[in-house]
Write a protein that holds these residues in place. Sequence first.
Motif, PDB file in Angstrom:
ATOM      1  N   VAL A 139       0.815  -1.222   0.000  1.00 11.28           N
ATOM      2  CA  VAL A 139       0.000   0.000   0.000  1.00 11.28           C
ATOM      3  C   VAL A 139       0.846   1.269   0.000  1.00 11.28           C
ATOM      4  O   VAL A 139       0.639   2.164  -0.834  1.00 11.28           O
ATOM      5  CB  VAL A 139      -0.951   0.002   1.227  1.00 11.28           C
ATOM      6  CG1 VAL A 139      -1.781   1.280   1.249  1.00 11.28           C
ATOM      7  CG2 VAL A 139      -1.850  -1.220   1.202  1.00 11.28           C
ATOM      8  N   ILE A 140       1.800   1.348   0.926  1.00 10.33           N
ATOM      9  CA  ILE A 140       2.530   2.608   1.100  1.00 10.33           C
ATOM     10  C   ILE A 140       3.715   2.731   0.144  1.00 10.33           C
ATOM     11  O   ILE A 140       3.846   3.724  -0.581  1.00 10.33           O
ATOM     12  CB  ILE A 140       3.018   2.741   2.563  1.00 10.33           C
ATOM     13  CG1 ILE A 140       1.827   2.657   3.526  1.00 10.33           C
ATOM     14  CG2 ILE A 140       3.745   4.064   2.750  1.00 10.33           C
ATOM     15  CD1 ILE A 140       2.224   2.711   4.996  1.00 10.33           C
ATOM     16  N   ALA A 141       4.592   1.733   0.141  1.00 16.22           N
ATOM     17  CA  ALA A 141       5.834   1.825  -0.636  1.00 16.22           C
ATOM     18  C   ALA A 141       5.614   2.062  -2.129  1.00 16.22           C
ATOM     19  O   ALA A 141       6.329   2.872  -2.732  1.00 16.22           O
ATOM     20  CB  ALA A 141       6.678   0.569  -0.409  1.00 16.22           C
ATOM     21  N   PRO A 142       4.652   1.391  -2.773  1.00 15.19           N
ATOM     22  CA  PRO A 142       4.453   1.654  -4.211  1.00 15.19           C
ATOM     23  C   PRO A 142       4.148   3.118  -4.519  1.00 15.19           C
ATOM     24  O   PRO A 142       4.599   3.639  -5.540  1.00 15.19           O
ATOM     25  CB  PRO A 142       3.266   0.749  -4.572  1.00 15.19           C
ATOM     26  CG  PRO A 142       3.331  -0.361  -3.573  1.00 15.19           C
ATOM     27  CD  PRO A 142       3.786   0.281  -2.304  1.00 15.19           C
ATOM     28  N   ARG A 143       3.413   3.780  -3.669  1.00 14.15           N
ATOM     29  CA  ARG A 143       3.102   5.195  -3.891  1.00 14.15           C
ATOM     30  C   ARG A 143       4.315   6.070  -3.595  1.00 14.15           C
ATOM     31  O   ARG A 143       4.535   7.081  -4.263  1.00 14.15           O
ATOM     32  CB  ARG A 143       1.907   5.602  -3.032  1.00 14.15           C
ATOM     33  CG  ARG A 143       0.586   4.969  -3.493  1.00 14.15           C
ATOM     34  CD  ARG A 143      -0.538   5.232  -2.492  1.00 14.15           C
ATOM     35  NE  ARG A 143      -1.837   4.814  -3.000  1.00 14.15           N
ATOM     36  CZ  ARG A 143      -2.289   3.573  -2.977  1.00 14.15           C
ATOM     37  NH1 ARG A 143      -1.532   2.605  -2.473  1.00 14.15           N
ATOM     38  NH2 ARG A 143      -3.482   3.279  -3.457  1.00 14.15           N
ATOM     39  N   PHE A 144       5.092   5.695  -2.580  1.00 13.25           N
ATOM     40  CA  PHE A 144       6.303   6.450  -2.278  1.00 13.25           C
ATOM     41  C   PHE A 144       7.287   6.396  -3.450  1.00 13.25           C
ATOM     42  O   PHE A 144       8.016   7.363  -3.701  1.00 13.25           O
ATOM     43  CB  PHE A 144       6.970   5.898  -1.017  1.00 13.25           C
ATOM     44  CG  PHE A 144       6.337   6.370   0.271  1.00 13.25           C
ATOM     45  CD1 PHE A 144       5.107   7.024   0.283  1.00 13.25           C
ATOM     46  CD2 PHE A 144       6.968   6.153   1.493  1.00 13.25           C
ATOM     47  CE1 PHE A 144       4.520   7.447   1.462  1.00 13.25           C
ATOM     48  CE2 PHE A 144       6.395   6.583   2.686  1.00 13.25           C
ATOM     49  CZ  PHE A 144       5.163   7.227   2.664  1.00 13.25           C
ATOM     50  N   LYS A 145       7.339   5.281  -4.132  1.00 14.83           N
ATOM     51  CA  LYS A 145       8.274   5.137  -5.253  1.00 14.83           C
ATOM     52  C   LYS A 145       7.971   6.132  -6.374  1.00 14.83           C
ATOM     53  O   LYS A 145       8.871   6.540  -7.118  1.00 14.83           O
ATOM     54  CB  LYS A 145       8.215   3.714  -5.808  1.00 14.83           C
ATOM     55  CG  LYS A 145       8.840   2.672  -4.893  1.00 14.83           C
ATOM     56  CD  LYS A 145       8.723   1.270  -5.471  1.00 14.83           C
ATOM     57  CE  LYS A 145       9.331   0.231  -4.536  1.00 14.83           C
ATOM     58  NZ  LYS A 145       9.185  -1.150  -5.060  1.00 14.83           N
ATOM     59  N   THR A 146       6.716   6.528  -6.487  1.00 18.88           N
ATOM     60  CA  THR A 146       6.325   7.504  -7.515  1.00 18.88           C
ATOM     61  C   THR A 146       6.352   8.939  -6.988  1.00 18.88           C
ATOM     62  O   THR A 146       5.983   9.863  -7.702  1.00 18.88           O
ATOM     63  CB  THR A 146       4.918   7.186  -8.054  1.00 18.88           C
ATOM     64  OG1 THR A 146       3.961   7.350  -7.000  1.00 18.88           O
ATOM     65  CG2 THR A 146       4.853   5.758  -8.579  1.00 18.88           C
ATOM     66  N   GLY A 147       6.758   9.103  -5.732  1.00 18.07           N
ATOM     67  CA  GLY A 147       6.810  10.436  -5.149  1.00 18.07           C
ATOM     68  C   GLY A 147       5.510  10.889  -4.515  1.00 18.07           C
ATOM     69  O   GLY A 147       5.406  12.038  -4.073  1.00 18.07           O
ATOM     70  N   ASP A 148       4.516   9.999  -4.466  1.00 16.62           N
ATOM     71  CA  ASP A 148       3.220  10.361  -3.909  1.00 16.62           C
ATOM     72  C   ASP A 148       3.216  10.033  -2.414  1.00 16.62           C
ATOM     73  O   ASP A 148       2.625   9.033  -1.974  1.00 16.62           O
ATOM     74  CB  ASP A 148       2.108   9.595  -4.630  1.00 16.62           C
ATOM     75  CG  ASP A 148       0.714   9.991  -4.154  1.00 16.62           C
ATOM     76  OD1 ASP A 148       0.602  11.004  -3.426  1.00 16.62           O
ATOM     77  OD2 ASP A 148      -0.259   9.289  -4.508  1.00 16.62           O
ATOM     78  N   PHE A 149       3.834  10.897  -1.627  1.00 12.85           N
ATOM     79  CA  PHE A 149       3.928  10.640  -0.191  1.00 12.85           C
ATOM     80  C   PHE A 149       2.583  10.848   0.494  1.00 12.85           C
ATOM     81  O   PHE A 149       2.213  10.084   1.389  1.00 12.85           O
ATOM     82  CB  PHE A 149       5.000  11.538   0.432  1.00 12.85           C
ATOM     83  CG  PHE A 149       6.396  11.146   0.052  1.00 12.85           C
ATOM     84  CD1 PHE A 149       7.071  10.174   0.758  1.00 12.85           C
ATOM     85  CD2 PHE A 149       7.033  11.736  -1.038  1.00 12.85           C
ATOM     86  CE1 PHE A 149       8.352   9.793   0.409  1.00 12.85           C
ATOM     87  CE2 PHE A 149       8.321  11.375  -1.397  1.00 12.85           C
ATOM     88  CZ  PHE A 149       8.982  10.393  -0.673  1.00 12.85           C
ATOM     89  N   ALA A 150       1.863  11.880   0.095  1.00 11.33           N
ATOM     90  CA  ALA A 150       0.555  12.123   0.706  1.00 11.33           C
ATOM     91  C   ALA A 150      -0.388  10.957   0.433  1.00 11.33           C
ATOM     92  O   ALA A 150      -1.098  10.492   1.339  1.00 11.33           O
ATOM     93  CB  ALA A 150      -0.033  13.428   0.170  1.00 11.33           C
ATOM     94  N   GLY A 151      -0.388  10.482  -0.814  1.00 18.21           N
ATOM     95  CA  GLY A 151      -1.250   9.356  -1.160  1.00 18.21           C
ATOM     96  C   GLY A 151      -0.854   8.080  -0.443  1.00 18.21           C
ATOM     97  O   GLY A 151      -1.711   7.301  -0.014  1.00 18.21           O
ATOM     98  N   GLY A 152       0.465   7.857  -0.299  1.00 17.72           N
ATOM     99  CA  GLY A 152       0.923   6.666   0.399  1.00 17.72           C
ATOM    100  C   GLY A 152       0.542   6.668   1.867  1.00 17.72           C
ATOM    101  O   GLY A 152       0.091   5.652   2.412  1.00 17.72           O
ATOM    102  N   ILE A 153       0.706   7.819   2.519  1.00 20.48           N
ATOM    103  CA  ILE A 153       0.351   7.914   3.935  1.00 20.48           C
ATOM    104  C   ILE A 153      -1.155   7.764   4.114  1.00 20.48           C
ATOM    105  O   ILE A 153      -1.624   7.053   5.012  1.00 20.48           O
ATOM    106  CB  ILE A 153       0.841   9.255   4.515  1.00 20.48           C
ATOM    107  CG1 ILE A 153       2.370   9.296   4.509  1.00 20.48           C
ATOM    108  CG2 ILE A 153       0.302   9.465   5.925  1.00 20.48           C
ATOM    109  CD1 ILE A 153       2.951  10.648   4.865  1.00 20.48           C
ATOM    110  N   SER A 154      -1.922   8.421   3.246  1.00 19.42           N
ATOM    111  CA  SER A 154      -3.377   8.349   3.355  1.00 19.42           C
ATOM    112  C   SER A 154      -3.875   6.923   3.156  1.00 19.42           C
ATOM    113  O   SER A 154      -4.715   6.428   3.917  1.00 19.42           O
ATOM    114  CB  SER A 154      -4.024   9.283   2.325  1.00 19.42           C
ATOM    115  OG  SER A 154      -5.434   9.218   2.388  1.00 19.42           O
TER     116      SER A 154
END
Length: 305
Positions: A139-154
Amino acid sequence: MSDGAISVNTIKTVLLALLLCFAQAALADVDVPQLKGRVVDLTNTLTSDTIDTLNQRIRSFEQRKGSQIAVLIVPTTQPETIEQYSIRVAEAWKIGRKKIDDGTLLVIAKNDHKLRIEVGYGLEGALTDVTSRRIIDEVIAPRFKTGDFAGGISAGLTRMIGVIDGEPLPAPAPEASHGSDVDWNMLSSIAPFFVVGAIFVGVVLRAMLGPLIGAGAAGGLVGVIAWLVVGSLLAGVVIGGVAFLFVLIAGSVASAGPPGRGGYSGPSSSGWSGGGSSWSSDSSSSSDSGGGGGDFGGGGASGSW
């Protein structure tokens, strides 16, 4: 020649001492920041609007379920591992309710590309190490890889909240009533009854205790009753204060007799106005700046992106 050698050795010693000081400073542990909200970002990664939204989500969940969640973003945890730093933060912040230990902490070391979910004792049966690792990896890491930190945390919070919701936990204690919780329409409809009652009670108390003390006792009694009935300390203070003034003024007028006899002829004005009271209905009266005393034992999982 000897003096020159001593001078060179002295310079080398001083330089070595300075290098050791710099090295020690560089290897110092990262400080644990103050918990000023449920989301603490020391990297300016999240916008203020995003932080407000996340804080509100976490706060709403906390009010409904009782469990506490916190998010911390730091540049690095070096020289410590993220596991060492995360448990230090958990022990300092005390996220989760005391003796229930239902707190969860998400720590993100942005420059290290590492993150960890730290789980309190009371949630280790639901938010297991395996479940925490899956939330990180899927859930979190895949979004972080694209730079989407807000989306990953949410998204991570959504999954964590879903898991914790399935855990039977003691219901949260009801919060104390604040000024913003008062039903002012209901209060205005019952206030006259309190004031009239205060005047009758005030007559007796004034005769027993004197004008000022009697009015104060009547106002205090009515205020306590109003507090218990309405459920708001602010409402009790307001009604008690109004009752005190009415008993004091009404008693003075009654004891003075008609004008012209050397007594008190009545006030030329009411002596107070509706605009004289300033009430603050701060909607953010519930504080996020502190944990509930929860304990952690190192449960959870770490990952990277």
